[in-house]
Structure formats: C-alpha cells, structure tokens
Motif scaffolding. Structure first.
Motif, PDB file in Angstrom:
ATOM      1  N   ALA A 189      -7.258   4.930  -6.764  1.00 34.45           N
ATOM      2  CA  ALA A 189      -7.807   4.803  -5.205  1.00 34.45           C
ATOM      3  C   ALA A 189      -7.882   3.146  -5.353  1.00 34.45           C
ATOM      4  O   ALA A 189      -7.842   2.613  -4.163  1.00 34.45           O
ATOM      5  CB  ALA A 189      -9.292   5.275  -5.094  1.00 34.45           C
ATOM      6  N   VAL A 227      -4.437   1.789  -4.332  1.00 35.89           N
ATOM      7  CA  VAL A 227      -4.183   2.092  -2.852  1.00 35.89           C
ATOM      8  C   VAL A 227      -4.845   0.893  -1.984  1.00 35.89           C
ATOM      9  O   VAL A 227      -4.301   0.368  -1.299  1.00 35.89           O
ATOM     10  CB  VAL A 227      -4.462   3.434  -2.537  1.00 35.89           C
ATOM     11  CG1 VAL A 227      -4.572   3.660  -1.034  1.00 35.89           C
ATOM     12  CG2 VAL A 227      -3.677   4.401  -3.322  1.00 35.89           C
ATOM     13  N   ALA A 228      -6.343   0.828  -2.574  1.00 34.56           N
ATOM     14  CA  ALA A 228      -6.914  -0.260  -1.648  1.00 34.56           C
ATOM     15  C   ALA A 228      -6.275  -1.726  -1.707  1.00 34.56           C
ATOM     16  O   ALA A 228      -6.497  -2.484  -0.865  1.00 34.56           O
ATOM     17  CB  ALA A 228      -8.415  -0.255  -2.282  1.00 34.56           C
ATOM     18  N   VAL A 254      -9.082   7.317   1.014  1.00 30.13           N
ATOM     19  CA  VAL A 254      -7.715   6.571   0.986  1.00 30.13           C
ATOM     20  C   VAL A 254      -6.769   7.343   2.101  1.00 30.13           C
ATOM     21  O   VAL A 254      -5.553   7.348   1.996  1.00 30.13           O
ATOM     22  CB  VAL A 254      -6.889   6.419  -0.382  1.00 30.13           C
ATOM     23  CG1 VAL A 254      -7.673   5.634  -1.071  1.00 30.13           C
ATOM     24  CG2 VAL A 254      -7.040   7.960  -0.937  1.00 30.13           C
TER      25      VAL A 254
END
Length: 117
Positions: A6, A9-10, A40
């Motif tokens: 996560a 992805v950020a 996400v």
C-alpha cells in the motif's frame, strides 16, 4: 497486498495495477477488501477473470505483466504474454521462469511487494 505494498502504491500514484484472474470467492473478496482497507482503489483494480476482447484490451494497454505465484505448474499466461511483447516479471517458482530468463523476456524476482511493484 500488505501494508508495504500500500505504501509503494502511494509512492507511485500515476501507476495503475490490475489484478487479473479468478479464484474462490473468499479469496477474491479478501483481495477487494484489502484494496479498500488500504485506500488504494484509485490505483489497484481487481478485474477478476478476463477473456476474449477484454483480455486482449488488458494486454494491449499494459506495460508489463507480473506473475508472482506461490506455485505455478506451467503458467500458460507466460506464453500468452510473450506474444504481446510485454516484459514479464515472475517469481522463481513459475515453471517457465528459465524460459523468461534465458530469452531475456523479463526478470525473475523475489515475491515481495517492493520487488513486484
């Protein structure tokens, strides 16, 4: 997808990740719940099973193909992807890993979020 994934992805908001394939309903729901829990959903989509024109579209629009399997007997996805010209990222347990490596079709990576994303 774990917390580490996560965060990655950020860190890479313009990228879109598509999770393609099917499994038992509980597994697919856990994937969707994980995407929602980590917020996400704008960059990770669980598409499920795709075939026909939808499969062609997904492969045409992708810039790479990842097969991070725990276990894969043959990996029919690998030869299908080779035809598209996409780079293949796969784990060492995929049966066709040596084909990918020996023919410079992509790379073999550890099954960690940082390596796959």
């Amino acid at each position: 997808m774990c917390h580490d994934a996560a965060q990655l992805v950020a860190d890479r908001p313009p990228a879109q990740r598509w999770v393609v394939g099917d499994g038992d309903d509980d597994h697919v729901q856990r994937l969707r719940d994980t995407v929602a829990t980590h917020g996400v959903g704008d960059s990770v989509s669980v598409l499920g099973f795709v075939s026909g024109d939808e499969k062609k579209r997904v492969l045409r629009e992708a810039w790479a193909f990842a097969l991070p399997s725990h276990q894969e007997n043959f990996g029919v996805e690998v030869p299908e992807t080779v035809r598209t010209g996409l780079s293949i990222v796969t784990s060492s347990v995929v049966q066709l890993r040596s084909c990918v490596e020996d023919n410079d079709l992509g790379c073999i990576v550890d099954r960690t979020a940082r390596r796959l994303l």
